[in-house]
Scaffold this motif. Structure first.
Motif, PDB file in Angstrom:
ATOM      1  N   GLU A   1     -73.384   2.336  52.629  1.00 50.62           N
ATOM      2  CA  GLU A   1     -73.970   2.694  51.329  1.00 50.62           C
ATOM      3  C   GLU A   1     -74.311   4.177  51.259  1.00 50.62           C
ATOM      4  OE1 GLU A   1     -77.271   0.054  50.647  1.00 50.62           O
ATOM      5  OE2 GLU A   1     -76.140  -1.691  51.346  1.00 50.62           O
ATOM      6  N   ILE A   2     -73.469   4.995  51.867  1.00 44.27           N
ATOM      7  CA  ILE A   2     -73.690   6.440  51.862  1.00 44.27           C
ATOM      8  C   ILE A   2     -73.060   7.046  50.614  1.00 44.27           C
ATOM      9  CG2 ILE A   2     -73.239   8.608  53.092  1.00 44.27           C
ATOM     10  CD1 ILE A   2     -73.001   6.906  55.661  1.00 44.27           C
ATOM     11  N   GLY A   3     -73.811   7.868  49.913  1.00 41.00           N
ATOM     12  CA  GLY A   3     -73.315   8.525  48.714  1.00 41.00           C
ATOM     13  C   GLY A   3     -73.093  10.005  48.941  1.00 41.00           C
ATOM     14  N   ALA A   4     -72.981  10.741  47.847  1.00 39.79           N
ATOM     15  CA  ALA A   4     -72.729  12.178  47.924  1.00 39.79           C
ATOM     16  C   ALA A   4     -73.874  12.907  48.634  1.00 39.79           C
ATOM     17  CB  ALA A   4     -72.540  12.749  46.522  1.00 39.79           C
ATOM     18  N   GLU A   5     -75.098  12.455  48.401  1.00 32.71           N
ATOM     19  CA  GLU A   5     -76.255  13.097  49.047  1.00 32.71           C
ATOM     20  C   GLU A   5     -76.194  12.942  50.561  1.00 32.71           C
ATOM     21  OE1 GLU A   5     -81.163  12.781  48.989  1.00 32.71           O
ATOM     22  OE2 GLU A   5     -79.961  11.774  47.447  1.00 32.71           O
ATOM     23  N   GLY A   6     -75.861  11.740  51.017  1.00 33.94           N
ATOM     24  CA  GLY A   6     -75.741  11.507  52.453  1.00 33.94           C
ATOM     25  C   GLY A   6     -74.594  12.288  53.059  1.00 33.94           C
ATOM     26  N   ALA A   7     -73.490  12.387  52.312  1.00 34.89           N
ATOM     27  CA  ALA A   7     -72.353  13.169  52.789  1.00 34.89           C
ATOM     28  C   ALA A   7     -72.735  14.624  52.957  1.00 34.89           C
ATOM     29  CB  ALA A   7     -71.179  13.044  51.812  1.00 34.89           C
ATOM     30  N   GLY A   8     -73.587  15.122  52.043  1.00 32.98           N
ATOM     31  CA  GLY A   8     -74.049  16.502  52.146  1.00 32.98           C
ATOM     32  C   GLY A   8     -74.882  16.734  53.389  1.00 32.98           C
ATOM     33  N   ALA A   9     -75.775  15.778  53.687  1.00 32.02           N
ATOM     34  CA  ALA A   9     -76.610  15.896  54.886  1.00 32.02           C
ATOM     35  C   ALA A   9     -75.755  15.856  56.141  1.00 32.02           C
ATOM     36  CB  ALA A   9     -77.635  14.768  54.910  1.00 32.02           C
ATOM     37  N   LEU A  10     -74.761  14.973  56.125  1.00 33.57           N
ATOM     38  CA  LEU A  10     -73.875  14.842  57.285  1.00 33.57           C
ATOM     39  C   LEU A  10     -73.055  16.112  57.487  1.00 33.57           C
ATOM     40  CD1 LEU A  10     -72.856  12.876  59.456  1.00 33.57           C
ATOM     41  CD2 LEU A  10     -71.150  12.084  57.821  1.00 33.57           C
ATOM     42  N   ALA A  11     -72.594  16.679  56.384  1.00 28.48           N
ATOM     43  CA  ALA A  11     -71.783  17.897  56.464  1.00 28.48           C
ATOM     44  C   ALA A  11     -72.527  19.024  57.155  1.00 28.48           C
ATOM     45  CB  ALA A  11     -71.359  18.329  55.061  1.00 28.48           C
ATOM     46  N   GLY A  12     -73.838  19.053  56.961  1.00 27.28           N
ATOM     47  CA  GLY A  12     -74.633  20.112  57.580  1.00 27.28           C
ATOM     48  C   GLY A  12     -74.633  20.066  59.093  1.00 27.28           C
ATOM     49  N   ALA A  13     -74.316  18.885  59.658  1.00 26.69           N
ATOM     50  CA  ALA A  13     -74.332  18.733  61.122  1.00 26.69           C
ATOM     51  C   ALA A  13     -72.945  18.698  61.745  1.00 26.69           C
ATOM     52  CB  ALA A  13     -75.084  17.454  61.492  1.00 26.69           C
ATOM     53  N   LEU A  14     -71.953  18.291  60.973  1.00 27.11           N
ATOM     54  CA  LEU A  14     -70.614  18.102  61.547  1.00 27.11           C
ATOM     55  C   LEU A  14     -70.017  19.380  62.120  1.00 27.11           C
ATOM     56  CD1 LEU A  14     -68.845  15.636  59.078  1.00 27.11           C
ATOM     57  CD2 LEU A  14     -69.727  15.177  61.367  1.00 27.11           C
ATOM     58  N   GLY A  15     -70.356  20.494  61.521  1.00 26.84           N
ATOM     59  CA  GLY A  15     -69.813  21.757  62.011  1.00 26.84           C
ATOM     60  C   GLY A  15     -70.193  22.064  63.439  1.00 26.84           C
ATOM     61  N   GLU A  16     -71.290  21.435  63.912  1.00 27.45           N
ATOM     62  CA  GLU A  16     -71.747  21.656  65.289  1.00 27.45           C
ATOM     63  C   GLU A  16     -71.113  20.683  66.273  1.00 27.45           C
ATOM     64  OE1 GLU A  16     -73.746  24.172  66.130  1.00 27.45           O
ATOM     65  OE2 GLU A  16     -73.622  24.789  64.032  1.00 27.45           O
ATOM     66  N   CYS A  17     -70.451  19.656  65.738  1.00 32.01           N
ATOM     67  CA  CYS A  17     -69.844  18.638  66.610  1.00 32.01           C
ATOM     68  C   CYS A  17     -68.430  19.076  67.002  1.00 32.01           C
ATOM     69  CB  CYS A  17     -69.822  17.292  65.896  1.00 32.01           C
ATOM     70  SG  CYS A  17     -71.451  16.692  65.411  1.00 32.01           S
ATOM     71  N   LYS A  18     -68.338  19.984  67.904  1.00 27.50           N
ATOM     72  CA  LYS A  18     -67.041  20.570  68.276  1.00 27.50           C
ATOM     73  C   LYS A  18     -66.122  19.590  68.999  1.00 27.50           C
ATOM     74  CE  LYS A  18     -68.428  24.516  66.633  1.00 27.50           C
ATOM     75  NZ  LYS A  18     -67.902  24.988  65.324  1.00 27.50           N
ATOM     76  N   ALA A  19     -66.694  18.535  69.586  1.00 28.91           N
ATOM     77  CA  ALA A  19     -65.874  17.574  70.329  1.00 28.91           C
ATOM     78  C   ALA A  19     -65.420  16.406  69.461  1.00 28.91           C
ATOM     79  CB  ALA A  19     -66.651  17.047  71.538  1.00 28.91           C
ATOM     80  N   LEU A  20     -65.847  16.361  68.209  1.00 26.39           N
ATOM     81  CA  LEU A  20     -65.567  15.220  67.341  1.00 26.39           C
ATOM     82  C   LEU A  20     -64.066  15.025  67.133  1.00 26.39           C
ATOM     83  CD1 LEU A  20     -67.130  13.072  65.732  1.00 26.39           C
ATOM     84  CD2 LEU A  20     -66.848  14.511  63.707  1.00 26.39           C
ATOM     85  N   ALA A  21     -63.577  13.824  67.476  1.00 29.90           N
ATOM     86  CA  ALA A  21     -62.162  13.504  67.337  1.00 29.90           C
ATOM     87  C   ALA A  21     -61.937  12.363  66.364  1.00 29.90           C
ATOM     88  CB  ALA A  21     -61.566  13.140  68.697  1.00 29.90           C
ATOM     89  N   HIS A  22     -62.939  11.517  66.161  1.00 26.06           N
ATOM     90  CA  HIS A  22     -62.795  10.344  65.289  1.00 26.06           C
ATOM     91  C   HIS A  22     -64.021  10.242  64.391  1.00 26.06           C
ATOM     92  CE1 HIS A  22     -61.421   6.009  64.643  1.00 26.06           C
ATOM     93  NE2 HIS A  22     -62.592   6.063  64.027  1.00 26.06           N
ATOM     94  N   LEU A  23     -63.794  10.269  63.078  1.00 28.69           N
ATOM     95  CA  LEU A  23     -64.881  10.141  62.100  1.00 28.69           C
ATOM     96  C   LEU A  23     -64.520   9.066  61.097  1.00 28.69           C
ATOM     97  CD1 LEU A  23     -67.536  11.070  60.802  1.00 28.69           C
ATOM     98  CD2 LEU A  23     -66.227  12.817  59.562  1.00 28.69           C
ATOM     99  N   ASP A  24     -65.368   8.044  60.987  1.00 28.10           N
ATOM    100  CA  ASP A  24     -65.134   6.937  60.058  1.00 28.10           C
ATOM    101  C   ASP A  24     -66.270   6.880  59.042  1.00 28.10           C
ATOM    102  OD1 ASP A  24     -64.627   4.581  58.716  1.00 28.10           O
ATOM    103  OD2 ASP A  24     -64.068   3.466  60.518  1.00 28.10           O
ATOM    104  N   LEU A  25     -65.932   7.168  57.790  1.00 29.23           N
ATOM    105  CA  LEU A  25     -66.883   7.080  56.681  1.00 29.23           C
ATOM    106  C   LEU A  25     -66.356   6.127  55.611  1.00 29.23           C
ATOM    107  CD1 LEU A  25     -67.906  10.843  56.261  1.00 29.23           C
ATOM    108  CD2 LEU A  25     -69.270   8.998  57.239  1.00 29.23           C
ATOM    109  N   SER A  26     -65.484   5.204  56.000  1.00 29.66           N
ATOM    110  CA  SER A  26     -64.861   4.303  55.039  1.00 29.66           C
ATOM    111  C   SER A  26     -65.871   3.335  54.432  1.00 29.66           C
ATOM    112  CB  SER A  26     -63.725   3.530  55.715  1.00 29.66           C
ATOM    113  OG  SER A  26     -64.191   2.835  56.859  1.00 29.66           O
TER     114      SER A  26
END
Length: 443
Positions: free
Chosen positions: A218-243
């Motif tokens: 139940e994540i909306g645009a607001e949650g996506a914005g909060a998540l975006a603020g942290a993803l840039g620091e996740c340099k090892a991230l290979a798999h992201l599921d927001l379906s």
């Protein structure tokens, strides 16, 4: 009975791996009696046996003797909170235990509480799966309380537990200290935007995080914005599921701003998020940033029949020329969208899988796609089900797909059990046969 007897009479002293799932062992306890004889046992999988709490009690009596046990899977056995209680009495003695799977056991918050009391003693524990147990926010809180002691924990699965925003908040503070955490699954928990905002504060600290699953939350645009603020620091991230959320065009826009920084991202799932042409256009800003991106799932819940140029740009920007898989099922791009997509596909010679089911592209769309697909010489799997392409469209496709040189090919042009969705007739099959293609036509 026979298996248990064989383990004793055969004196399987060197047995290291025992897998006995789906065997209706239940609470008979016969197998557990002899497990103590398997002194070298390292992996034990007894999932899907409906032990219930009596079976768990019987097994617990000997697990403490398995000093070499490193992997234990008792998933989907309905052991409940009482079964969890009896297991805790011996888990602390399994000093080598690294992987513990207790998914789908109905342990709830009470069972999570008693487990938490012993998990801190499992110093070698690297993987914990407590998914589908409905532990709720309370259970998430008690699990969080002990995670600080599991210094080696790298893989945590708490999916489908109904932890909500409050459970996410309780977990967030502790997870920030787990810098070695590589895999986190919190899917299907209803954490919403508030829960994501709590989690976002720790994500940037998890430098080893490679797999993050927040689907169906139940994540909306607001949650996506909060998540975006942290993803840039996740340099090892290979798999992201927001379906299966609802981030929409606005959420896609804010995510696009940081995805280019995730240079190791290989799997991105954005299915069923109501992302339209505007969001796809925003994702175009990613351009070639995601060099490793191989799997893009961008299905359902969109209408790209309008603004298709933006949609095509989004694909072109998000995928490198070597991307082997594109999935755009159930987005209704129409003939005009197919035309724009064709311009992107023409530059994808390495494309091996293309899913375009349920798009209403018709014979016209099939025709414009055909010109591009002829250049995709590695194409091995094409899904064009439910598109009303008819015999005319099938004929045009048949004329170019012979250029796809891969020996094992599968072209899905229709749904199983029915031929009507694509308007096929006898002439259509004759065209395919005359093309001399080596493929399996899945019906």
């Amino acid at each position: 009975m026979i298996l248990a007897g064989g383990l004793v009479t055969g004196e399987c002293k060197a047995l290291a791996h025992l897998y006995s799932s789906y065997n209706d062992i239940r609470a008979k306890g016969v197998l557990s009696v002899v497990l103590g004889e398997c002194k070298a046992l390292a992996h034990l999988n007894l999932s899907y046996n409906d032990f219930v709490d009596e079976g768990a009690a019987s097994l617990a009596g000997v697990l403490g003797e398995c000093k070499t046990l490193s992997r234990l899977n008792l998933g989907s056995n309905n052991i409940g909170s009482e079964g969890a209680r009896v297991l805790t009495g011996v888990l602390g003695e399994c000093n080598a235990l690294a992987h513990l799977d207790l998914f789908d056991n109905g342990i709830r918050a009470e069972g999570a509480g008693v487990l938490a009391g012993v998990l801190g003693e499992c110093k070698a524990l690297t993987q914990l799966n407590l998914s589908i147990n409905m532990i709720g926010a309370e259970g998430a809180g008690v699990v969080a309380g002990v995670l600080g002691e599991c210094m080696a924990l790298a893989h945590l699965d708490l999916g489908s537990n109904g932890i909500g925003a409050e459970g996410a908040r309780r977990l967030a503070g502790v997870l920030a200290e787990r810098k070695e955490l590589a895999h986190l699954n919190l899917s299907d928990n209803g954490i919403g935007d508030d829960g994501v905002e709590s989690l976002a504060g720790f994500l940037g600290e998890c430098k080893a995080l490679a797999h993050l699953d927040l689907g169906l939350n139940e994540i909306g645009a607001e949650g996506a914005g909060a998540l975006a603020g942290a993803l840039g620091e996740c340099k090892a991230l290979a798999h992201l599921d927001l379906s299966y959320n609802g981030i929409g065009d606005e959420g896609a826009g804010v995510l696009a701003g940081v995805l280019a920084e995730c240079t190791g991202l290989a799997h991105l799932r954005l299915s069923s998020n109501w992302i339209g042409a505007e969001g796809a256009g925003a994702l175009a800003g990613v351009r070639g940033g995601c060099k490793a991106l191989a799997h893009l799932h961008f299905e359902r819940g969109c209408d790209w029949s309008r603004g298709s140029e933006e949609a095509g740009g989004g694909l072109e920007g998000g995928l490198g020329a070597g991307s082997p898989l594109i999935m755009l099922s159930s987005n209704m791009i129409g003939a005009e969208g197919a035309r724009t997509l064709a311009g992107v596909l023409a530059a994808r010679a390495a494309l091996s899988r293309l899913h375009l089911s349920s798009h209403e592209i018709g014979a016209e769309g099939a025709g414009v796609l055909a010109g591009a697909l002829g250049k995709c010489t590695a194409l091995a799997h094409l899904n064009l089900r439910d598109n009303e392409i008819g015999a005319a469209g099938a004929g045009v496709l048949a004329g170019v797909l012979g250029k796809c040189k891969v020996e094992s090919q599968c072209f899905d042009l229709d749904r199983p059990r029915t031929l009507r969705e694509n308007g096929f007739g006898a002439k259509c099959y004759l065209l395919w046969a005359c093309a001399g293609l080596r493929f399996a036509l899945r019906l």
